[in-house]
Design a protein around this motif. Structure first.
Motif, mmCIF file in Angstrom:
data_model
loop_
_atom_site.group_PDB
_atom_site.id
_atom_site.type_symbol
_atom_site.label_atom_id
_atom_site.label_comp_id
_atom_site.label_asym_id
_atom_site.label_seq_id
_atom_site.Cartn_x
_atom_site.Cartn_y
_atom_site.Cartn_z
ATOM 1 N N ALA A 209 0.828 -1.209 0.000
ATOM 2 C CA ALA A 209 0.000 0.000 0.000
ATOM 3 C C ALA A 209 0.862 1.259 0.000
ATOM 4 N N GLU A 210 1.898 1.280 0.827
ATOM 5 C CA GLU A 210 2.786 2.444 0.878
ATOM 6 C C GLU A 210 3.434 2.700 -0.482
ATOM 7 N N ALA A 211 3.930 1.639 -1.096
ATOM 8 C CA ALA A 211 4.672 1.798 -2.349
ATOM 9 C C ALA A 211 3.765 2.208 -3.498
ATOM 10 N N THR A 212 2.573 1.632 -3.581
ATOM 11 C CA THR A 212 1.662 2.018 -4.665
ATOM 12 C C THR A 212 1.132 3.428 -4.451
ATOM 13 N N ALA A 213 0.869 3.797 -3.191
ATOM 14 C CA ALA A 213 0.413 5.161 -2.911
ATOM 15 C C ALA A 213 1.495 6.172 -3.270
#
Length: 355
Positions: A209-213
Motif C-alpha cells: 500500500a505504501e509503495a503504490t500510494a
C-alpha cells in the motif's frame, strides 16, 4: 438518511451514486493476458455505477492464478486496456483496476511459473488449469530478499494502470490471495520480519500500500479485505487485533477506500468502519457464496455507516443495476454456466430493462 443514489467524494473522484460494481473474474482474456474487444462493451454497459472495480488483473505473470485472466504486466496489456477505460469514461463512468496476485493459488500449468507464497504451505484443493483441474502444488516460500520484488510488481502494475486510463487501483487483499496469505496465520509460518507477530503478518500489505500510494497517489489506491474469511483455506487468528493493527498502519496513507467483505458480524464491521478515516465500501454478500446482494442490503449497510456498497453477482445480468434499484424494477438472474465461459454469451448480451 443517506441513499444509494446520493453522490460521494472518493479521493479525487465525485461519484454520482454510492453503488459500486465489485470485481468479478470472468476468464475471458487471451492466452497472453490481454482483455478481448468485448471487455470494453462489458464495462461500458455498467458505467452508471458510481464506481467500477475491474476483475482481478495479475500484476505479473508470476502472480497469475487462473487461465485466461487479463493482466497489467506489459506494454501490450496497457495498450489493450486503453479502449476499455476510454469506453467507460465515454459513458460517464469511473473504473479502478483490481491488482490480484494469486500467490499459492496458482499452478505452473497456467503460465509456466511455479507459485510463490509466504511459506511452503499447499492448498488441499484442486486448481483450474488449461489442462483441467490439477492438485495445488506446494508453493515456493519467498526468500526475504525476494519480497521487495513482489512489492515492486504491484507498483509497476499500478503505474501501468494509470497509463492505461484507469482512475485508480484496488489491491486485492482478500479471498486467500497473496496479500491475505501474508496476513494468514495458516499460510504464513515465517519467523522473520514478515511473519510471526501481527506486526510481521501485516508488513507485506502495508509495504504494498505504501509503495503504490507513493507511485500514483494515495487517493488513487484502495484495498479489498475479507477479515476472518476462509476462502482458499485461509486461517486468520486474532482477527480484531490483526485488522485494528492493519488499519492503524494504513491510516497515514489516506487511501481512497477500504473495500471490506462482510465476513464478520455487523458489530465488528461497524468497528472497522469507525477505525477507517476515508471511503468505506461494504460488500454485503460476505465470503464468496450463494447469497447475492440487493437494495435492502445496501440500505442496511449505509444505515450502519458504510459510504458505498458493492455488488458483484447482481451486476452480471443487470448492466442497468442502478436504474433497476432506483425504480424498484425486478432483477434478471444470470446464467451460472456462462460466468467463466468464453465468448459473448452471458457476458455482453444481458439487456437493460424493457418497459
Amino acid at each position: 438518511m443517506t441513499s444509494l443514489f446520493d453522490s460521494f467524494q472518493l479521493g479525487g473522484l465525485r461519484l454520482p451514486n454510492r453503488i459500486v460494481m465489485a470485481p468479478m473474474t470472468r476468464a475471458r482474456g487471451t492466452a497472453d493476458g490481454l482483455p478481448v474487444p468485448s471487455t470494453a462493451t462489458y464495462y461500458a454497459q455498467r458505467a452508471t455505477a458510481g464506481l467500477i472495480v475491474s476483475e482481478g488483473l495479475q500484476p505479473s505473470l508470476q502472480g497469475q492464478s487462473n487461465p485466461l485472466t487479463p493482466g497489467l504486466h506489459s506494454a501490450a496489456t496497457v495498450a489493450a486496456w486503453r479502449p476499455v477505460t476510454a469506453a467507460v469514461h465515454a459513458n460517464g463512468g469511473r473504473i479502478f483496476a483490481q491488482l490480484m496476485h494469486g500467490g499459492r493459488v496458482g499452478h505452473a500449468d497456467v503460465v509456466g511459473f511455479h507459485p510463490v507464497a509466504p511459506s511452503a504451505v499447499a492448498l488441499t484443493a484442486e486448481l483450474y488449469t488449461p489442462q483441467g483441474p490439477r492438485p495445488a502444488p506446494v508453493p515456493r516460500a519467498l526468500a526475504i530478499g525476494e519480497i521487495a520484488g513482489e512489492v515492486q510488481a504491484f507498483v509497476d502494475a499500478a503505474r501501468r494502470a494509470v497509463d492505461a486510463g484507469f482512475d485508480g487501483i484496488e489491491l486485492h487483499g482478500a479471498n486467500g490471495y497473496l496479500i491475505q496469505q501474508f496476513l494468514s496465520s495458516g499460510a504464513n509460518l515465517r519467523t522473520d520480519a514478515y511473519g510471526g507477530t501481527i506486526a510481521g503478518r501485516i508488513r507485506f500489505a502495508v509495504e504494498v500500500a505504501e509503495a503504490t500510494a507513493a507511485a500514483i497517489g494515495g487517493d488513487r489506491v484502495g484495498i479489498r479485505l475479507s477479515p476472518g474469511g476462509s476462502t482458499w483455506e485461509t486461517v486468520e487468528e486474532d482477527v480484531p487485533q490483526l485488522y485494528a493493527a492493519l488499519f492503524g498502519a494504513l491510516a497515514p496513507l489516506e487511501l481512497a477506500y477500504a473495500h471490506v467483505l462482510a465476513t464478520v458480524d455487523d458489530d465488528a464491521m461497524v468497528s472497522l468502519r469507525k477505525a477507517w478515516r476515508t471511503g468505506f465500501i461494504v460488500n454485503p454478500g460476505g465470503q464468496i457464496g450463494p447469497k447475492a446482494g440487493d437494495r435492502a442490503a445496501g440500505d442496511h449497510w449505509l444505515g450502519l455507516g458504510a459510504d458505498l456498497v458493492s455488488y458483484g453477482r447482481a451486476y452480471l445480468a443487470n448492466p442497468d443495476l442502478v436504474e433497476r434499484f432506483r425504480l424498484g424494477l425486478p432483477l434478471q438472474a444470470s446464467d451460472k454456466d456462462s460466468w467463466y465461459a468464453p465468448g459473448d454469451t452471458g457476458y455482453i448480451d444481458y439487456p437493460t430493462y424493457q418497459h
